[in-house]
Design an enzyme around this catalytic site. Structure first.
Site, PDB file in Angstrom:
ATOM      1  N   HIS A 127       0.886  -1.147  -0.063  1.00 53.41           N
ATOM      2  CA  HIS A 127       0.155  -0.043  -0.051  1.00 53.41           C
ATOM      3  C   HIS A 127       0.977   1.260   0.025  1.00 53.41           C
ATOM      4  O   HIS A 127       0.223   2.290   0.141  1.00 53.41           O
ATOM      5  CB  HIS A 127      -1.027  -0.014   1.125  1.00 53.41           C
ATOM      6  CG  HIS A 127      -2.031  -1.016   1.172  1.00 53.41           C
ATOM      7  ND1 HIS A 127      -2.628  -1.539   2.096  1.00 53.41           N
ATOM      8  CD2 HIS A 127      -2.457  -1.932  -0.064  1.00 53.41           C
ATOM      9  CE1 HIS A 127      -3.541  -2.517   1.840  1.00 53.41           C
ATOM     10  NE2 HIS A 127      -3.234  -2.641   0.379  1.00 53.41           N
ATOM     11  N   GLY A 194      -1.497  -9.234  12.861  1.00 52.01           N
ATOM     12  CA  GLY A 194      -2.217  -7.858  13.077  1.00 52.01           C
ATOM     13  C   GLY A 194      -2.803  -7.177  11.954  1.00 52.01           C
ATOM     14  O   GLY A 194      -2.706  -6.008  11.657  1.00 52.01           O
ATOM     15  N   THR A 195      -3.649  -8.141  11.273  1.00 48.53           N
ATOM     16  CA  THR A 195      -4.567  -7.498  10.004  1.00 48.53           C
ATOM     17  C   THR A 195      -5.884  -8.121  10.413  1.00 48.53           C
ATOM     18  O   THR A 195      -6.211  -9.260  10.650  1.00 48.53           O
ATOM     19  CB  THR A 195      -4.090  -7.749   8.686  1.00 48.53           C
ATOM     20  OG1 THR A 195      -5.039  -7.256   7.573  1.00 48.53           O
ATOM     21  CG2 THR A 195      -3.789  -9.370   8.391  1.00 48.53           C
ATOM     22  N   GLU A 222      -8.041 -10.463  18.276  1.00 50.73           N
ATOM     23  CA  GLU A 222      -9.449 -11.006  18.112  1.00 50.73           C
ATOM     24  C   GLU A 222      -9.408 -11.817  16.577  1.00 50.73           C
ATOM     25  O   GLU A 222      -8.589 -11.673  15.908  1.00 50.73           O
ATOM     26  CB  GLU A 222     -10.095  -9.789  18.185  1.00 50.73           C
ATOM     27  CG  GLU A 222      -9.928  -8.814  16.972  1.00 50.73           C
ATOM     28  CD  GLU A 222     -10.785  -7.355  17.271  1.00 50.73           C
ATOM     29  OE1 GLU A 222     -11.180  -7.085  18.508  1.00 50.73           O
ATOM     30  OE2 GLU A 222     -11.207  -6.884  16.190  1.00 50.73           O
TER      31      GLU A 222
HETATM   32  C1  BJW Z   1      -3.390  -6.266  17.048  1.00 49.92           C
HETATM   33  C2  BJW Z   1      -2.846  -5.370  17.908  1.00 49.92           C
HETATM   34  C3  BJW Z   1      -1.808  -5.931  18.535  1.00 49.92           C
HETATM   35  C4  BJW Z   1      -4.546  -4.447  17.231  1.00 49.92           C
HETATM   36  N1  BJW Z   1      -1.158  -7.330  17.991  1.00 49.92           N
HETATM   37  N2  BJW Z   1      -2.937  -7.355  16.601  1.00 49.92           N
HETATM   38  C5  BJW Z   1     -12.842  -8.051  -3.126  1.00 49.92           C
HETATM   39  C6  BJW Z   1     -13.718  -7.926  -2.348  1.00 49.92           C
HETATM   40  C7  BJW Z   1     -14.253  -7.021  -1.766  1.00 49.92           C
HETATM   41  C8  BJW Z   1     -13.890  -5.614  -1.949  1.00 49.92           C
HETATM   42  C9  BJW Z   1     -12.706  -5.628  -2.737  1.00 49.92           C
HETATM   43  C10 BJW Z   1     -12.177  -6.857  -3.423  1.00 49.92           C
HETATM   44  N3  BJW Z   1     -11.071  -6.320  -4.062  1.00 49.92           N
HETATM   45  C11 BJW Z   1     -10.851  -5.177  -3.958  1.00 49.92           C
HETATM   46  C12 BJW Z   1     -11.910  -4.613  -3.128  1.00 49.92           C
HETATM   47  C13 BJW Z   1     -12.091  -3.022  -2.577  1.00 49.92           C
HETATM   48  C14 BJW Z   1     -11.331  -2.551  -1.685  1.00 49.92           C
HETATM   49  C15 BJW Z   1     -11.697  -3.419  -0.428  1.00 49.92           C
HETATM   50  O1  BJW Z   1     -10.754  -4.453  -0.143  1.00 49.92           O
HETATM   51  N4  BJW Z   1     -12.464  -3.034   0.327  1.00 49.92           N
HETATM   52  C16 BJW Z   1     -13.052  -3.748   1.406  1.00 49.92           C
HETATM   53  C17 BJW Z   1     -12.859  -2.707   2.729  1.00 49.92           C
HETATM   54  C18 BJW Z   1     -14.156  -4.333   1.294  1.00 49.92           C
HETATM   55  N5  BJW Z   1      -9.919  -2.703  -1.925  1.00 49.92           N
HETATM   56  C19 BJW Z   1      -9.137  -1.760  -2.819  1.00 49.92           C
HETATM   57  O2  BJW Z   1      -9.795  -0.639  -3.149  1.00 49.92           O
HETATM   58  C20 BJW Z   1      -7.702  -2.008  -3.156  1.00 49.92           C
HETATM   59  N6  BJW Z   1      -7.521  -1.854  -4.444  1.00 49.92           N
HETATM   60  C21 BJW Z   1      -7.695  -2.624  -5.473  1.00 49.92           C
HETATM   61  O3  BJW Z   1      -8.227  -3.767  -5.105  1.00 49.92           O
HETATM   62  O4  BJW Z   1      -7.922  -2.265  -6.698  1.00 49.92           O
HETATM   63  C22 BJW Z   1      -8.831  -3.069  -7.798  1.00 49.92           C
HETATM   64  C23 BJW Z   1     -10.015  -2.844  -7.276  1.00 49.92           C
HETATM   65  C24 BJW Z   1     -10.709  -1.362  -7.029  1.00 49.92           C
HETATM   66  C25 BJW Z   1     -12.118  -1.307  -6.676  1.00 49.92           C
HETATM   67  C26 BJW Z   1     -12.796  -2.555  -6.816  1.00 49.92           C
HETATM   68  C27 BJW Z   1     -12.088  -3.943  -7.094  1.00 49.92           C
HETATM   69  C28 BJW Z   1     -10.765  -4.089  -7.546  1.00 49.92           C
HETATM   70  C29 BJW Z   1      -6.934  -0.648  -2.410  1.00 49.92           C
HETATM   71  C30 BJW Z   1      -6.958  -1.154  -0.769  1.00 49.92           C
HETATM   72  C31 BJW Z   1      -6.242   0.287  -0.290  1.00 49.92           C
HETATM   73  C32 BJW Z   1      -6.311   0.268   1.133  1.00 49.92           C
HETATM   74  N7  BJW Z   1      -5.767   1.486   1.912  1.00 49.92           N
HETATM   75  C33 BJW Z   1      -5.533   1.689   3.115  1.00 49.92           C
HETATM   76  C34 BJW Z   1      -4.927   2.965   3.313  1.00 49.92           C
HETATM   77  C35 BJW Z   1      -3.470   3.036   2.932  1.00 49.92           C
HETATM   78  C36 BJW Z   1      -2.887   4.138   3.295  1.00 49.92           C
HETATM   79  C37 BJW Z   1      -2.763   4.804   4.611  1.00 49.92           C
HETATM   80  O5  BJW Z   1      -2.235   3.856   5.331  1.00 49.92           O
HETATM   81  O6  BJW Z   1      -2.979   5.841   4.672  1.00 49.92           O
HETATM   82  O7  BJW Z   1      -4.571   0.636   3.457  1.00 49.92           O
HETATM   83  S1  BJW Z   1      -7.018   1.545   4.057  1.00 49.92           S
HETATM   84  C38 BJW Z   1      -6.211   0.651   5.451  1.00 49.92           C
HETATM   85  O8  BJW Z   1      -6.772  -0.697   5.504  1.00 49.92           O
HETATM   86  C39 BJW Z   1      -4.860   0.638   5.046  1.00 49.92           C
HETATM   87  C40 BJW Z   1      -4.575  -0.840   5.524  1.00 49.92           C
HETATM   88  O9  BJW Z   1      -3.151  -1.141   4.953  1.00 49.92           O
HETATM   89  C41 BJW Z   1      -5.705  -1.639   5.152  1.00 49.92           C
HETATM   90  C42 BJW Z   1      -5.718  -2.802   5.945  1.00 49.92           C
HETATM   91  O10 BJW Z   1      -5.865  -2.650   7.463  1.00 49.92           O
HETATM   92  P1  BJW Z   1      -5.118  -3.434   8.561  1.00 49.92           P
HETATM   93  O11 BJW Z   1      -3.899  -3.439   8.209  1.00 49.92           O
HETATM   94  O12 BJW Z   1      -5.866  -4.916   8.360  1.00 49.92           O
HETATM   95  O13 BJW Z   1      -5.682  -2.746   9.723  1.00 49.92           O
HETATM   96  P2  BJW Z   1      -6.909  -2.851  10.603  1.00 49.92           P
HETATM   97  O14 BJW Z   1      -6.912  -1.651  11.356  1.00 49.92           O
HETATM   98  O15 BJW Z   1      -8.072  -3.130   9.794  1.00 49.92           O
HETATM   99  O16 BJW Z   1      -6.672  -4.091  11.628  1.00 49.92           O
HETATM  100  C43 BJW Z   1      -6.009  -4.339  12.445  1.00 49.92           C
HETATM  101  C44 BJW Z   1      -5.967  -5.215  13.259  1.00 49.92           C
HETATM  102  O17 BJW Z   1      -4.578  -5.590  14.157  1.00 49.92           O
HETATM  103  C45 BJW Z   1      -7.024  -5.657  13.838  1.00 49.92           C
HETATM  104  O18 BJW Z   1      -7.701  -7.044  13.614  1.00 49.92           O
HETATM  105  C46 BJW Z   1      -6.918  -5.655  15.411  1.00 49.92           C
HETATM  106  O19 BJW Z   1      -7.310  -6.713  16.272  1.00 49.92           O
HETATM  107  C47 BJW Z   1      -5.281  -6.217  15.375  1.00 49.92           C
HETATM  108  N8  BJW Z   1      -4.570  -5.683  16.607  1.00 49.92           N
HETATM  109  N9  BJW Z   1      -3.656  -4.231  18.098  1.00 49.92           N
HETATM  110  C48 BJW Z   1      -1.998  -7.958  17.555  1.00 49.92           C
HETATM  111  N10 BJW Z   1      -1.119  -5.214  19.396  1.00 49.92           N
END
Ligand code: BJW
Length: 265
Positions: A127, A194-195, A222
């Site tokens: 990302h 952690g995702t 979780e």
């Molecule tokens: C701990 C802890 C501790 C806490 N120890 N654990 C297929 C199906 C459905 C939708 C789509 C699909 N394919 C594409 C999509 C659309 C979309 C998508 O996925 N949407 C879903 C939300 C439904 N994807 C996109 O748009 C992507 N592009 C793409 O696929 O292009 C082609 C396309 C486009 C449109 C349609 C179809 C195809 C791009 C995604 C870009 C994500 N961008 C962000 C911002 C990045 C920049 C920034 O940081 O500013 O990326 S959003 C945000 O979420 C960020 C993260 O990298 C990403 C994932 O989050 P992550 O890392 O999982 O964090 P959290 O907060 O969600 O979870 C934290 C976890 O840690 C939790 O579970 C806690 O419990 C745990 N935790 N403390 C261990 N101490």
């Protein structure tokens, strides 16, 4: 069969540890939770960024076009937070693991650069990275060595710069996704740390490992969307669980001496 356990070292199942120990190729997929103990907020879950901020305004190309100053204010705030943060034992353990396997890929959704700072050499950033900005006109990439001061920052050509990160609806960097998919498919084991596993295509990578017969071990506070598919889900803070797992996998003899009763069970 999927198993879920707490983060206690003694609970870690020997069959899973043995598969990690024997693996030749290992990948790690990390998300915001791995940096939570470094003081960098996660997006979802309790206290997550999206509870306070509207992702449509801050993490979509449409939001940026509408109000680039607002988006940059938020990225500057995050740059300042990340600037002060330090890698934690989970990042450090992953960096140490790299030396022990024939091939080791760190695939991260995080833009904070913490894996490289912890010493990981082979990091695939899906990302983007908060320490780069990109010209919206011609795509020129600028490296940033400190948080931006004036916002919105401008390119030398006078056009707006944007953070070089991937927002919703945008394609991931093609080459990074290709390398990550190959690594996930070919790994004997993938550790997912952690995702929330809701954002695709990153969230689909562990399923590639699984489909090809590899082991998938999840570490999180979780249950997530991945939990039903993981071979093992370990619930606890990454900064404790990750080093515990590696200690037990890499140095079983040390654990046996320290815990003779458990070892003989
Ligand atoms: C701990 C802890 C501790 C806490 N120890 N654990 C297929 C199906 C459905 C939708 C789509 C699909 N394919 C594409 C999509 C659309 C979309 C998508 O996925 N949407 C879903 C939300 C439904 N994807 C996109 O748009 C992507 N592009 C793409 O696929 O292009 C082609 C396309 C486009 C449109 C349609 C179809 C195809 C791009 C995604 C870009 C994500 N961008 C962000 C911002 C990045 C920049 C920034 O940081 O500013 O990326 S959003 C945000 O979420 C960020 C993260 O990298 C990403 C994932 O989050 P992550 O890392 O999982 O964090 P959290 O907060 O969600 O979870 C934290 C976890 O840690 C939790 O579970 C806690 O419990 C745990 N935790 N403390 C261990 N101490």
């Amino acid at each position: 069969m999927a198993q879920s356990i707490g983060g206690g070292e003694a609970e870690l199942p020997e069959d899973v540890l043995a598969r990690i120990r024997r693996a030749r190729r290992v990948s790690v997929l990390t998300g915001a939770g791995i940096s939570a103990e470094s003081g960098i907020p996660t997006f979802r879950g309790a206290g997550g960024i999206w509870d306070k901020y509207d992702f449509r305004k801050l993490a979509t190309p449409e939001g940026f076009r509408e109000d680039p100053v607002l988006a940059w204010e938020w990225y500057r705030l995050r740059q300042r937070e990340i600037w002060k943060a330090r890698p934690n034992p989970a990042h450090e353990t992953i960096a140490e693991m790299e030396m022990h396997f024939e091939r080791f890929d760190v695939i991260t959704q995080n833009i904070d650069g913490m894996h490289a700072r912890a010493g990981s050499r082979n990091v695939i950033e899906l990302h983007g990275n908060i320490w780069r900005a990109r010209c919206v006109r011609d795509g020129t990439v600028i490296e940033l060595d400190a948080p931006v001061e004036d916002i919105p920052p401008l390119c030398q050509c006078g056009s707006l710069l944007r953070p070089d990160v991937v927002w919703f609806g945008e394609q991931l960097p093609e080459r990074a996704l290709e390398i990550a998919s190959e690594a996930a498919s070919a790994s004997d084991a993938m550790l997912v740390v952690g995702t929330s596993a809701v954002v695709h295509p990153a969230a689909s990578l562990p399923l590639l490992t699984k489909k090809n017969g590899g082991l998938v071990v999840e570490m999180n506070l979780e249950e997530t969307d991945l939990t039903p598919y993981a071979d093992l889900s370990i619930f606890g803070p990454a900064g404790e669980v990750m080093p515990a797992l590696w200690r037990r996998a890499a140095f079983p003899e040390r654990f046996m001496t320290e815990h003779p009763i458990i070892a003989n069970r």
